[in-house]
Design an enzyme around this catalytic site. Structure first.
Site, PDB file in Angstrom:
ATOM      1  N   GLU A 143     -29.519 -44.302  13.810  1.00 29.81           N
ATOM      2  CA  GLU A 143     -28.980 -43.806  12.529  1.00 29.81           C
ATOM      3  C   GLU A 143     -27.946 -42.740  12.828  1.00 29.81           C
ATOM      4  OE1 GLU A 143     -32.262 -42.129  10.410  1.00 29.81           O
ATOM      5  OE2 GLU A 143     -33.411 -43.975  10.571  1.00 29.81           O
ATOM      6  N   LYS A 145     -26.511 -39.049  12.616  1.00 30.33           N
ATOM      7  CA  LYS A 145     -27.106 -37.720  12.461  1.00 30.33           C
ATOM      8  C   LYS A 145     -26.212 -36.946  11.486  1.00 30.33           C
ATOM      9  CE  LYS A 145     -29.222 -34.042  15.131  1.00 30.33           C
ATOM     10  NZ  LYS A 145     -28.820 -32.918  14.323  1.00 30.33           N
ATOM     11  N   ASP A 147     -24.753 -34.073   9.197  1.00 27.45           N
ATOM     12  CA  ASP A 147     -24.634 -32.637   9.405  1.00 27.45           C
ATOM     13  C   ASP A 147     -24.730 -31.920   8.058  1.00 27.45           C
ATOM     14  OD1 ASP A 147     -24.382 -30.416  10.888  1.00 27.45           O
ATOM     15  OD2 ASP A 147     -22.221 -30.558  11.173  1.00 27.45           O
ATOM     16  N   TYR A 255     -33.664 -40.214   4.963  1.00 26.21           N
ATOM     17  CA  TYR A 255     -33.847 -40.987   6.198  1.00 26.21           C
ATOM     18  C   TYR A 255     -35.298 -41.033   6.674  1.00 26.21           C
ATOM     19  CZ  TYR A 255     -33.055 -36.177   7.739  1.00 26.21           C
ATOM     20  OH  TYR A 255     -33.089 -34.818   7.861  1.00 26.21           O
ATOM     21  N   LYS A 342     -25.766 -36.328  20.727  1.00 23.17           N
ATOM     22  CA  LYS A 342     -24.688 -35.611  20.026  1.00 23.17           C
ATOM     23  C   LYS A 342     -23.340 -36.017  20.599  1.00 23.17           C
ATOM     24  CE  LYS A 342     -26.506 -31.534  18.245  1.00 23.17           C
ATOM     25  NZ  LYS A 342     -25.922 -30.608  17.331  1.00 23.17           N
ATOM     26  N   CYS A 436       1.814  -3.598   7.045  1.00 25.84           N
ATOM     27  CA  CYS A 436       2.013  -4.935   6.494  1.00 25.84           C
ATOM     28  C   CYS A 436       3.252  -5.569   7.141  1.00 25.84           C
ATOM     29  CB  CYS A 436       2.198  -4.848   4.980  1.00 25.84           C
ATOM     30  SG  CYS A 436       2.639  -6.441   4.268  1.00 25.84           S
ATOM     31  N   CYS A 439       6.049  -5.792   4.222  1.00 23.86           N
ATOM     32  CA  CYS A 439       6.641  -4.668   3.485  1.00 23.86           C
ATOM     33  C   CYS A 439       6.364  -3.325   4.150  1.00 23.86           C
ATOM     34  CB  CYS A 439       6.145  -4.661   2.042  1.00 23.86           C
ATOM     35  SG  CYS A 439       4.427  -4.187   1.918  1.00 23.86           S
ATOM     36  N   CYS A 454      -3.000  -5.502   2.186  1.00 21.28           N
ATOM     37  CA  CYS A 454      -1.816  -4.686   1.954  1.00 21.28           C
ATOM     38  C   CYS A 454      -1.936  -4.155   0.525  1.00 21.28           C
ATOM     39  CB  CYS A 454      -0.549  -5.523   2.094  1.00 21.28           C
ATOM     40  SG  CYS A 454       0.881  -4.671   1.410  1.00 21.28           S
ATOM     41  N   CYS A 460       5.194  -5.945  -2.626  1.00 13.22           N
ATOM     42  CA  CYS A 460       5.131  -6.781  -1.414  1.00 13.22           C
ATOM     43  C   CYS A 460       5.502  -8.226  -1.782  1.00 13.22           C
ATOM     44  CB  CYS A 460       3.726  -6.682  -0.840  1.00 13.22           C
ATOM     45  SG  CYS A 460       3.485  -7.620   0.663  1.00 13.22           S
TER      46      CYS A 460
HETATM   47  S1  IVH Z   1     -35.148 -37.661  11.514  1.00 17.14           S
HETATM   48  C1  IVH Z   1     -38.799 -35.106  13.563  1.00 17.14           C
HETATM   49  N1  IVH Z   1     -32.818 -38.660  10.942  1.00 17.14           N
HETATM   50  O1  IVH Z   1     -31.423 -33.444  12.403  1.00 17.14           O
HETATM   51  C2  IVH Z   1     -37.405 -34.981  13.056  1.00 17.14           C
HETATM   52  N2  IVH Z   1     -32.988 -36.298  11.202  1.00 17.14           N
HETATM   53  O2  IVH Z   1     -32.630 -31.993  14.844  1.00 17.14           O
HETATM   54  C3  IVH Z   1     -37.089 -36.171  12.242  1.00 17.14           C
HETATM   55  N3  IVH Z   1     -30.898 -35.109  10.811  1.00 17.14           N
HETATM   56  O3  IVH Z   1     -33.864 -31.396  10.996  1.00 17.14           O
HETATM   57  C4  IVH Z   1     -35.734 -36.067  11.706  1.00 17.14           C
HETATM   58  N4  IVH Z   1     -29.676 -36.881  10.353  1.00 17.14           N
HETATM   59  O4  IVH Z   1     -31.982 -32.143   9.515  1.00 17.14           O
HETATM   60  C5  IVH Z   1     -33.516 -37.533  11.190  1.00 17.14           C
HETATM   61  N5  IVH Z   1     -30.823 -39.701  10.416  1.00 17.14           N
HETATM   62  C6  IVH Z   1     -31.513 -38.588  10.645  1.00 17.14           C
HETATM   63  C7  IVH Z   1     -30.924 -37.308  10.621  1.00 17.14           C
HETATM   64  C8  IVH Z   1     -31.696 -36.179  10.902  1.00 17.14           C
HETATM   65  C9  IVH Z   1     -29.692 -35.553  10.453  1.00 17.14           C
HETATM   66  C10 IVH Z   1     -31.201 -33.679  11.052  1.00 17.14           C
HETATM   67  C11 IVH Z   1     -32.425 -33.194  10.349  1.00 17.14           C
HETATM   68  C12 IVH Z   1     -33.315 -32.615  11.384  1.00 17.14           C
HETATM   69  C13 IVH Z   1     -32.400 -32.452  12.536  1.00 17.14           C
HETATM   70  C14 IVH Z   1     -33.175 -32.658  13.789  1.00 17.14           C
END
Ligand code: IVH
Length: 700
Positions: A143, A145, A147, A255, A342, A436, A439, A454, A460
């Site tokens: 999946e 990740k 942010d 998720y 990552k 500044c 000016c 300023c 200005c």
């Molecule tokens: S599963 C046991 N799935 O990443 C942890 N986490 O470092 C299960 N996150 O705190 C988390 N996308 O905030 C999961 N597809 C995804 C995610 C996800 C982002 C974040 C989540 C979690 C952190 C883990």
């Protein structure tokens, strides 16, 4: 499947009418049980359209009809408080103010994931899983990740009961009222296979389009920009006023499903069930049978992730079967059945050529690093923000240093560190100026503030031009034909030195300017004259009082009713107004303390601008630039979100349709618009326009 209402006309004649086409008319007088019935009907129908809009990306009624129903519901709920329901769709507009959040213990701790940046560690993870399970017939799900901000949602009998932040993993803050403002999240679910109680986990995020919109607004208000969508989402969730949270337009991807369910035994089945129950699930997940398929997924999404509506920083790889997950268990910190890969944040090293200092319309000084051009994430970077003097000190930045620049989630690249390897011995520190740059006035920095200012407000040049630009811009007075270039010309010709000067301009003078003809000069004057009609709250926002943005201006106008009352208000009176804090109150006092500002207001009053609040300021069709034109909106836009676009089109006399037909005038195409839509429009000969074309159409 469409829902229908059945009207019984006579014993054997029934009328089936799709719910979508019924606009419920409230009888003038109703008794309590009629009111209860009406409230229930309205809640159902509003949620139906909400699901359609956010879940299926289509609508069967106009925004106006939707808003009317919502207003009616809110009115009835106020009239009959005994039928209060915290999961009513009315709760999505916010309004609840929470002074302090309750801390709540998680039923199941929210652990984090172990992270890696290397593919070989993914292989190690696969090996560990194989050894842990003692066999090879297992599968993974990969999946994205996301942010954002992790959240746990508890549902009972299909109703959202509680939303808790991750906090320290064992306990978090109860932010249910703020989460209810997320329109794509179901508050009540009806499904045959719904467990009595279940927990859903996901990531709350601020869509990139909303983030860009918020920052545009802040830029126009001369406020410091938000650094990235994640921090903004996190800050938004902690706001005390849920109405403000609603305005931010947060969204969510779920998720994880935490429940014991006879038919949900794998992560893929959980995602399918969540989707079926109406939760927003990103379609980016994929079943991976082995390590190679995981690597293929990682590679495939390295580029594709940039098309998602939010930032992602990697991939989460999970063992698919829940039984397998249980067998593998957890370490003290994280599950043994999942790992996060990552992506390397894109960064580049380049040389600092110099630092310039920009003066904003509020006088705030922003240091900007000028860099030897360098390629980063497909664009050439020449400049990066250094934010303020503290940031320069933190970096210990010296002249001619080699620096690392990153794009990450930020829109403006930033200098993350100095590459000390290449530092010249004896290089001189970058000194923040004391005067500044425009000016030469001595800069000031208030206690606790990161920014230098300023103080030469009236003399200005960038402050003067900036104030006039802000006053004329589309988000404020919306003066047609008066963009930054024209303002610069008028300023340099000495014709406009402050805001009131705009209203004294004459066609005969403007026509003498380079590039102007009779018609264009007349257009400019007409645009200025028309703007004198804007309501008080717009004028107040346009004046450019520091920290008085659109929302604050509306609050002040509504509360005090006139500019004179605001000017005379004491600190305590200002501070007592909801949403007005110390910073805003001080800034208002300072503004009205300055003679020049008093003069500005006096002159603008003489010119006939509105300085009193009028209750009945209906925003109807504002003008007919788009009269009779129909639009379908598709994709993601830089300066607007879809609701804004819809409102704008309707305001300007146009119509918004949900599907493309031969009668349609325009397909307004944003980024990520599906190829099928484009093909259909082309086939039917519908004109496809971009956001820039649209801006031009509305005179922006
Ligand atoms: S599963 C046991 N799935 O990443 C942890 N986490 O470092 C299960 N996150 O705190 C988390 N996308 O905030 C999961 N597809 C995804 C995610 C996800 C982002 C974040 C989540 C979690 C952190 C883990």
């Amino acid at each position: 499947m469409r829902d229908y209402f059945i009207f019984v006309i006579s014993q054997d004649i029934y009328l089936l009418v799709p719910i979508a086409y019924i606009i419920l008319e409230t009888p003038i007088k109703m008794n309590t049980s009629q009111a209860e019935k009406k409230i229930t009907e309205l809640r159902d129908i509003i949620e139906y359209h909400n699901r359609l809009y956010y879940g299926e990306d289509r609508s069967e009624i106009s925004d106006l009809e939707f808003d009317q129903m919502l207003e009616e519901l809110i009115r009835l709920e106020q009239q009959y408080p005994q039928f209060h329901d915290s999961n009513s769709p009315s709760q999505r507009v916010g309004g609840v103010i929470i002074k302090e959040f309750n801390t709540v213990k998680h039923r199941v701790p929210m652990l984090s994931l172990s992270n890696t940046y290397s593919e070989s560690e993914i292989s190690d993870f696969v090996g560990r899983v194989s050894r842990g399970l003692g066999r090879d017939d297992f599968e993974f799900v990969s999946e994205m990740k996301f942010d954002g901000v992790a959240i746990s949602l508890t549902y009972e009998k299909g109703k959202l009961m509680r939303a808790i932040t991750r906090g320290d993993g064992t306990k978090g803050d109860d932010i249910t009222h703020n989460i209810r403002t997320i329109r794509s999240l179901p508050l009540k679910i009806k499904a045959d296979d719904l467990p009595e109680i279940f927990e859903v986990r996901g990531e709350v995020y601020l869509p990139l389009s909303s983030f860009n919109r918020l920052n545009k607004e802040r830029e126009a208000q001369g406020e410091e920009l938000y650094a990235n969508p994640r921090n903004t989402a996190s800050g938004s969730l902690k706001l005390q006023d849920s109405a403000e949270v609603a305005r931010r337009k947060l969204d969510i991807f779920v998720y994880a499903l935490v429940v014991d369910h006879p038919n949900i035994k794998t992560q893929v089945q959980a995602m399918q069930a969540l989707s079926r129950w109406g939760f927003p699930v990103s379609e980016s997940y994929s079943l991976c049978k082995n390590e190679q398929e995981i690597f293929a997924y990682i590679n495939e999404w390295e580029e594709k992730r940039k098309d998602l509506p939010l930032d992602t920083d990697g991939v989460v790889i999970k063992v698919n079967s829940f039984d397998h997950q249980q067998e593998l268990g957890f370490t003290a910190k994280s599950p043994r059945w999942a790992i996060a890969y990552k992506y390397q944040a894109e960064s580049a090293s380049t040389q600092l050529e110099g630092v310039s200092y920009q003066v904003g319309r509020t006088g705030a000084i922003t240091p900007v690093a000028h860099l030897s051009p360098v390629k980063l994430s497909g664009t050439t970077v020449r400049r990066a923000s250094l934010h303020n003097a503290n940031e320069i000190a933190r970096l210990d930045l010296r002249e001619n240093d080699y620096v690392w620049v990153e794009k990450g989630g930020e829109i403006i690249p930033k200098v993350t560190a100095v590459n000390l390897e290449y530092r010249d011995k004896g290089s001189k520190p970058v000194d923040f100026p004391s005067q500044c740059p425009e000016c030469d006035t001595t800069l000031v920095r208030a206690d606790g503030e990161a920014l230098h200012y300023c103080p030469n407000v009236s003399g200005c040049p960038p402050q003067i031009k900036g104030r006039i630009e802000h006053f004329c811009s589309r988000t404020t007075m919306d003066i047609k034909h008066c963009g930054p270039q024209t303002i610069l010309q008028l300023y340099e010709a000495g014709m406009v030195k402050n805001i009131p000067d705009l209203y004294e301009l004459k066609v005969e003078e403007v026509v003498k300017l380079e590039g102007f003809k009779q018609k264009s000069a007349e257009n400019l004057i007409q645009g200025i004259e028309e703007s004198a009609n804007r309501p008080f709250e717009t004028v107040l926002f346009a004046l450019g009082i520091r920290y008085v943005g659109k929302t604050v201006a509306a609050t002040l106008a509504k509360h005090f009713k006139s500019i004179d009352a605001i000017a005379q208000a004491s600190y305590d009176e200002l501070y007592a107004v909801p949403e007005i804090g110390e910073r805003i109150a001080q800034s208002i006092l300072l503004y009205f303390d300055q003679e020049e500002n008093k003069d500005t207001i006096r002159l603008l009053k003489e010119m006939g601008l509105r300085f009193e609040y009028e209750n009945d300021q209906e925003v109807g069709v504002e003008e007919d630039l788009l009269n009779g034109k129909s639009f379908v909106i598709s994709g993601v836009f830089n300066s607007y979100d879809r609701d804004e676009l819809k409102d704008l089109i309707i305001k300007k006399g146009g119509e918004v349709k949900s599907s493309i037909s031969g009668k349609l005038d325009f397909l307004l195409a944003g980024e990520n618009m599906g190829p099928a839509k484009r093909a259909k429009a082309e086939k039917l000969g519908v004109k496809i326009i971009t956001e820039t074309d649209f801006d031009k159409m509305i005179g922006g």
